[in-house]
Scaffold this active site. Sequence first.
Site, PDB file in Angstrom:
ATOM      1  CG  ASN A  14       1.227  -3.002  26.028  1.00  0.00           C
ATOM      2  OD1 ASN A  14       0.938  -2.465  24.878  1.00  0.00           O
ATOM      3  ND2 ASN A  14       0.220  -3.633  26.703  1.00  0.00           N
ATOM      4  CE  LYS A  38      -1.725  -1.450  28.933  1.00  0.00           C
ATOM      5  NZ  LYS A  38      -2.338  -1.801  29.792  1.00  0.00           N
ATOM      6  CG  HIS A  60      -2.093  -6.842  28.234  1.00  0.00           C
ATOM      7  ND1 HIS A  60      -2.937  -6.709  28.373  1.00  0.00           N
ATOM      8  CD2 HIS A  60      -0.934  -6.460  28.444  1.00  0.00           C
ATOM      9  CE1 HIS A  60      -2.534  -5.518  29.330  1.00  0.00           C
ATOM     10  NE2 HIS A  60      -1.377  -5.734  29.175  1.00  0.00           N
ATOM     11  CD  GLU A  90      -5.256  -3.269  28.713  1.00  0.00           C
ATOM     12  OE1 GLU A  90      -4.869  -4.109  27.357  1.00  0.00           O
ATOM     13  OE2 GLU A  90      -5.209  -3.092  29.541  1.00  0.00           O
ATOM     14  CD  GLU A 136       0.789  -6.630  31.711  1.00  0.00           C
ATOM     15  OE1 GLU A 136       1.677  -5.316  32.044  1.00  0.00           O
ATOM     16  OE2 GLU A 136       0.359  -6.503  31.587  1.00  0.00           O
ATOM     17  N   GLY A 167      -3.485   0.303  34.799  1.00  0.00           N
ATOM     18  CA  GLY A 167      -4.669   1.779  34.129  1.00  0.00           C
ATOM     19  C   GLY A 167      -5.337   2.342  35.435  1.00  0.00           C
ATOM     20  CB  SER A 189       0.330   1.464  38.146  1.00  0.00           C
ATOM     21  OG  SER A 189      -2.061   1.499  37.835  1.00  0.00           O
TER      22      SER A 189
HETATM   23  P1  13P Z   1       0.036   0.459  33.331  1.00  0.00           P
HETATM   24  O1  13P Z   1       1.615   0.841  33.816  1.00  0.00           O
HETATM   25  O2  13P Z   1      -0.684   1.624  32.556  1.00  0.00           O
HETATM   26  O3  13P Z   1      -1.371   0.195  34.602  1.00  0.00           O
HETATM   27  O4  13P Z   1      -0.212  -0.244  31.938  1.00  0.00           O
HETATM   28  C1  13P Z   1       0.428  -1.975  32.855  1.00  0.00           C
HETATM   29  C2  13P Z   1       0.262  -3.119  31.117  1.00  0.00           C
HETATM   30  O5  13P Z   1      -1.145  -3.641  30.986  1.00  0.00           O
HETATM   31  C3  13P Z   1       1.183  -3.081  30.728  1.00  0.00           C
HETATM   32  O6  13P Z   1       0.685  -4.278  28.968  1.00  0.00           O
END
Ligand code: 13P
Length: 257
Positions: A10, A12, A98, A100, A170, A176, A216
Site C-alpha cells: 500500500n 498510500k 483502511h 487512515e 492492521e 508506520g 511495519s
Molecule cells: P507500514 O508498513 O508503513 O507500517 O504501513 C502499514 C499499512 O498501513 C499498510 O496498509
Amino acid sequence: MGRNYLIAGNWKMNSGSGKTAPFFNELAKIIGDVPGQVEMLICPPFVSLNEAANAAKAIPGMHIGAQNLHFENDGAYTGEISAVMLKDAGCSHVIIGHSERREYFGEAEQVIGKKIAKALENGLTPVVCVGEVLDQRKSGDHFTVVETQTRGALAGFGDAEIAKIVIAYEPVWAIGTGETASPDQAQEMHAFIRKVLTEITGKEVASGIRILYGGSMKPDNAAELLAQTDVDGGLIGGASLKPDSYAAIVQAATKLI
Ligand code: 13P
C-alpha cells in the site's frame, strides 16, 4: 494444505507517477521466480494505476489495486473514483476501510459495506482492513473492536461473496511506527478473526479467506510473521515503496511454501 500468500503493498500518498514504472522495472530485474502460491499486489495512488498496470505486465503474479473507491458506479461525486473506473485502469483489487480512511475521512461500517458491495459487483477483490488503536489494546478491548469491525463490514453478504474478500489485520499502533505486533500477537488475532469468520460463514469458507498482517512488516520480520498459521500475507506500507525491500518480503513468503 500448502500455504498461499498475498504480499500486498500500500503506497498510500507516496511515490507519484515518476516513480511508478521505475519501481516495476527494477522489481522485474530482482524478483526472480515467484511460485503461483505467492501472489503480489501493489496499490499505488489513483493517478499511477494505469501506468502501474502496464508496467506490472512484465511480472507474472503481480496484481494492481487501488487504495479506495466510491460506492456508486458514476454520478455527481466530485473528486471520487468508481469501481468501474478502477477496472478500466487495470485494477483487480481495492483496499477498503483502511484505518487512515477511518480516522481522517470518517469512514465507518455503513460506507465500508457499500464499498465492498460495489467492488464485488464489479469483479474487484476487496482488501478489507480492521484493527485496534493503542488505547483499545491497552484496555483489552482489541478483540471486541476487531470483531465489531469484521462483523460490521461483512454484514449482509452471503458466503459466496465473503469467500472473495481478503481481510487485513492492521493494529493501528504498529502502522508506520516501527512497532510490530509480535508473531504471537499477530497469530492470536488472526486466529480470532478466523474464528469470527467461521461463525459468520462456516469453516469451509473461513479457512480459505486470506488474512493479511499490516503494521511495519519489513524484510527482517516478515519470515517470522508469515510463518504463523493464520497469517496469509502482508499489507505493507513503507517497506513496499522500494523494490528491494518489497522483493525481500516476497522472497520470505516464497521460502515458506
Ligand atoms: P507500514 O508498513 O508503513 O507500517 O504501513 C502499514 C499499512 O498501513 C499498510 O496498509
